[in-house]
Scaffold this active site. Sequence first.
Site, mmCIF file in Angstrom:
data_model
loop_
_atom_site.group_PDB
_atom_site.id
_atom_site.type_symbol
_atom_site.label_atom_id
_atom_site.label_comp_id
_atom_site.label_asym_id
_atom_site.label_seq_id
_atom_site.Cartn_x
_atom_site.Cartn_y
_atom_site.Cartn_z
ATOM 1 N N ARG A 1 1.963 -3.951 -17.149
ATOM 2 C CA ARG A 1 2.513 -4.077 -15.800
ATOM 3 C C ARG A 1 3.549 -5.194 -15.649
ATOM 4 O O ARG A 1 4.512 -5.037 -14.904
ATOM 5 C CB ARG A 1 1.363 -4.312 -14.808
ATOM 6 C CG ARG A 1 0.507 -3.077 -14.668
ATOM 7 C CD ARG A 1 -0.715 -3.333 -13.828
ATOM 8 N NE ARG A 1 -1.488 -2.102 -13.694
ATOM 9 C CZ ARG A 1 -2.685 -2.040 -13.146
ATOM 10 N NH1 ARG A 1 -3.258 -3.134 -12.682
ATOM 11 N NH2 ARG A 1 -3.319 -0.892 -13.056
ATOM 12 N N GLU B 1 -1.156 3.415 -11.395
ATOM 13 C CA GLU B 1 -0.529 3.605 -12.702
ATOM 14 C C GLU B 1 -0.892 4.977 -13.278
ATOM 15 O O GLU B 1 -0.213 5.493 -14.168
ATOM 16 C CB GLU B 1 -1.051 2.493 -13.615
ATOM 17 C CG GLU B 1 -0.303 2.280 -14.885
ATOM 18 C CD GLU B 1 -0.768 0.993 -15.569
ATOM 19 O OE1 GLU B 1 -0.770 -0.069 -14.912
ATOM 20 O OE2 GLU B 1 -1.136 1.056 -16.738
ATOM 21 N N ARG C 1 -3.147 -8.704 -16.996
ATOM 22 C CA ARG C 1 -4.247 -7.767 -17.171
ATOM 23 C C ARG C 1 -3.734 -6.356 -17.419
ATOM 24 O O ARG C 1 -2.758 -5.932 -16.795
ATOM 25 C CB ARG C 1 -5.123 -7.764 -15.908
ATOM 26 C CG ARG C 1 -6.221 -6.722 -15.928
ATOM 27 C CD ARG C 1 -7.139 -6.835 -14.737
ATOM 28 N NE ARG C 1 -6.546 -6.443 -13.476
ATOM 29 C CZ ARG C 1 -6.282 -5.190 -13.106
ATOM 30 N NH1 ARG C 1 -6.526 -4.180 -13.927
ATOM 31 N NH2 ARG C 1 -5.764 -4.932 -11.910
ATOM 32 N N GLN D 1 -0.587 -11.056 -11.139
ATOM 33 C CA GLN D 1 0.033 -9.779 -11.507
ATOM 34 C C GLN D 1 0.686 -9.078 -10.320
ATOM 35 O O GLN D 1 0.054 -8.900 -9.280
ATOM 36 C CB GLN D 1 -1.024 -8.847 -12.096
ATOM 37 C CG GLN D 1 -0.486 -7.471 -12.465
ATOM 38 C CD GLN D 1 -1.481 -6.700 -13.298
ATOM 39 O OE1 GLN D 1 -2.385 -6.062 -12.765
ATOM 40 N NE2 GLN D 1 -1.350 -6.770 -14.602
ATOM 41 N N HIS E 1 -0.778 -7.983 -6.749
ATOM 42 C CA HIS E 1 -1.911 -7.104 -6.994
ATOM 43 C C HIS E 1 -3.166 -7.799 -7.502
ATOM 44 O O HIS E 1 -4.262 -7.525 -7.026
ATOM 45 C CB HIS E 1 -1.470 -6.040 -8.000
ATOM 46 C CG HIS E 1 -2.488 -4.985 -8.282
ATOM 47 N ND1 HIS E 1 -3.019 -4.195 -7.280
ATOM 48 C CD2 HIS E 1 -3.076 -4.570 -9.423
ATOM 49 C CE1 HIS E 1 -3.895 -3.340 -7.808
ATOM 50 N NE2 HIS E 1 -3.962 -3.563 -9.108
ATOM 51 N N HIS F 1 1.890 -5.520 -9.430
ATOM 52 C CA HIS F 1 1.800 -4.128 -9.881
ATOM 53 C C HIS F 1 3.162 -3.483 -9.651
ATOM 54 O O HIS F 1 3.742 -3.642 -8.577
ATOM 55 C CB HIS F 1 0.711 -3.399 -9.093
ATOM 56 C CG HIS F 1 0.347 -2.063 -9.652
ATOM 57 N ND1 HIS F 1 1.209 -0.995 -9.625
ATOM 58 C CD2 HIS F 1 -0.778 -1.636 -10.272
ATOM 59 C CE1 HIS F 1 0.615 0.042 -10.200
ATOM 60 N NE2 HIS F 1 -0.584 -0.313 -10.599
ATOM 61 N N LEU G 1 -0.912 0.422 -2.955
ATOM 62 C CA LEU G 1 -0.872 0.726 -4.382
ATOM 63 C C LEU G 1 -0.645 2.210 -4.655
ATOM 64 O O LEU G 1 -1.300 3.069 -4.066
ATOM 65 C CB LEU G 1 -2.198 0.291 -5.005
ATOM 66 C CG LEU G 1 -2.317 0.451 -6.513
ATOM 67 C CD1 LEU G 1 -1.356 -0.491 -7.209
ATOM 68 C CD2 LEU G 1 -3.744 0.150 -6.948
ATOM 69 N N PHE H 1 -3.232 5.073 -19.874
ATOM 70 C CA PHE H 1 -2.921 3.994 -18.952
ATOM 71 C C PHE H 1 -2.077 2.959 -19.681
ATOM 72 O O PHE H 1 -2.107 2.887 -20.914
ATOM 73 C CB PHE H 1 -4.219 3.352 -18.431
ATOM 74 C CG PHE H 1 -4.374 3.462 -16.945
ATOM 75 C CD1 PHE H 1 -4.823 4.631 -16.360
ATOM 76 C CD2 PHE H 1 -4.060 2.385 -16.111
ATOM 77 C CE1 PHE H 1 -4.953 4.736 -14.987
ATOM 78 C CE2 PHE H 1 -4.194 2.480 -14.742
ATOM 79 C CZ PHE H 1 -4.640 3.653 -14.172
#
Lengths: 578, 245
Positions: free
Chosen positions: A281, A250, A393, A235, A351, A237, A247, A115
């Site tokens: 991100r 990721e 994050r 954030q 996000h 995304h 979404l 990730f």
Amino acid sequence: MIHQFDTVIVGSGGAGLYAALEASSRCRTAVLSKLYPIRSHTGAAQGGISAALGNVEEDKPEWHAFDTVKGGDYLVDQQAAKILAEEAVRAVYDLENRGLPFNRTPEGRIDQRRFGGHTRNFGEAPVRRACFAADRTGHMILQTLYQQCIKNKVAFFDEYQVVDLIMDGNTCKGVVAVQLSTGELRILAAKAVLFATGGFGRIYKITSNAFANTGDGPAVCARQGIPLQDMEFFQFHPTGIMGLGILISEAVRGEGGILRNRDGERFMERYTPTLLDLAPRDIVSRAIMTEVRAGKGIRGDRKIDDYVHLDATHLGKETLLTKLPDITSFCKTYLGIDPADAPIPVLPTAHYAMGGIPTDTHGRVVRDGNGTVVHGLYAAGECACVSVHGANRLGTNSLLDLVVFGRRAGQHIGEYVKQIDAPKVSEADGDFARQWIARLTDGKSGPHGGHIREEMQTVMMEKVGIYRNAGDMQAAVNAIQELRARYQSVRVQDTSKHFNTDLLEIIELGNLLDISLITAAAALNRQESRGAHSREDFPDRNDGQWLKHSLAALQDDHVTIGYKPVDVSIWKPKPRAY
Amino acid sequence: MKMTLKIQRFNPENDAQPFFQEYTLDADPNERLLDALMYVKRFQDGSLGFRKSCAHGVCGSDAIRINGKNGLACKTLIKEVIQKDGDSVTLQPLRYLSVQRDLIVDQTEFFTKYRSVKPFLINDEEVAEKERIQSPEERLRFDDTTNCILCAACYSACPVLESDPLFIGPAAIAQAFRFLADSRDRGFAERLPVLDRPEGVWDCENHFECTKCCPRSILITKRINQTKKMIEKHKDSEADDRQKP
């Protein structure tokens, strides 16, 4: 009507349910939620939950903590990140032991995948740290925790909208809520209240967030004079479905998916040569917007809604089916394409709120830079700011945040309430909520909320989005203030008591407006670029002046900003490169 | 594209009977039916009652009947229900659950039946290692049932509930199977009394309506039949045991 509990937990996503499991074994616990518990947005989290289990390759909690700090552009409180990474291992095993159906390795252990921003040995290369259940990890966590709450007979109050806190000086004594089914105001006295109300992505027009993510907890706190921390960090995304914002995990890139511009170029090679498509991100979202602005989006018209391609065609149907089945289904349903055959059109989507209600590592709400605790008030999950996410994050750390800090808060509450006498509350404690609702439903003519909401979401998207500057943000603050003034004359169209979802929506709109104002004002205030907060007029990180948390307070309809030091006791801040 | 939503309305405070109300609006064929509902609520009639949250088919809030078929408003595109300009689509609440307001039904009974199958991992054994070991094949046995979002579309679609309102319904059995088929679970005996009775698994007559409508593509009818087989096998082995000296 007044109810009495030891603790009231507001919100029934991952953080609320985990806290409820811990607290309910120790004291009289009630969980309040405006939705049915399994409808919470934790269930939409897809890719995974990180823990340095080392099941498929060597890994260490220390590396995880470092990645979290660096991913957050050094605005992370480092001891909190250490707790997060160390307790992650036990948390994941605990979820498995409670029944969570993780994907498995051939040896039967919990499988792990890559990730963004999660690396081996302090940034050498991507590491397989994300434990996952296909691309439904959040759904499985929510289901597992709800199942455990059923097993442990946790008391749920479904479809209650919390409107206010009951405060006595610096001590919290309960909450005021509307019971949706009857329209009645309920006063719930409690020795301890936990807010686990989730995020507030609905301040933006294009978002991955649910309709329910309206920042109810933070907004209630702000109106009670509790400042909100690091609200300028929101954030985006990188990969939301074009137009809809749904979404696309990721995990698609974790499994090998590649971002491409109109020339078919793997453009991340130019931005983050080591981590490529698996950079954090904030960096990937900016890279996409930079490509779009340079005319390298798929349409090439440089417009804000141009997009790029997420190419998963080389992963094969087998991988898509076993590891990314929901993504495949979303693409088929909403785009009419099979990601095995065609690239997915994506662009960044609002996000996750890094900021929120400031807490210590036990979930206790703190109201200032000196760490003054608000007695009896706790927060956990996305609505809270511990801070383990800092300015940005890392993927999979949100689910981890829920279970680690939800659990810690629940345990602390269990001990805290033993030392406290039952608080005394009265019907008068519901007066603020009563007056608010009375105004909205007084039968006078006034505008409905629809246009105000649309204008708010558009302004926030255009002016407090991925790239920011002083002129835009000042315009946003002014526009939101004007919308807040218009909100004062809004009236419901639905005058009935039972299931008045019109009233609910308009209460939520009030919360969104307050959160928008605080977000825009905090963003305007921070004159540097750090993590997700990226300013065209201040393009560099400035540790000398800005290595500090912001605390934005709502005072007489204006936002005032204070500060709080960042814990940098383990790793010295360095420039952030990948 | 111009479309008409024909929505069943009912407010127990004012209405003796449900009635239909029509709303006309312009909608993009590629938008979700939920987008059309939100447009009506925000710009035409704030009193329209329906549940919603995630808006992409994972939370289970907005299951309703769409032209008589059970499904999620957020997982149904306008173009799936409207063929040409001016067409209308009929929206009604789920069946068998009392209507609280317009498209909002009381889910208490659905969740009570769900809870009756003890939908949680039952296993008091000490965990020998950090995680319980489970092979990918064992994990796959119950995979699709873990997708259930408890939206109750299958419950509303099931013809059996018309004749036997006590039937626990497809979702509850699928949720029971999710644990019965999990190699880590030890709760078969505890769940047997709820499942092994007419209103447990045996009411199911294989109409396949649940499977056809499931927004999460769970092979519900197949899982119900597998559950029946597990119970039969268990009874057979019990009978064998009794015959042994």
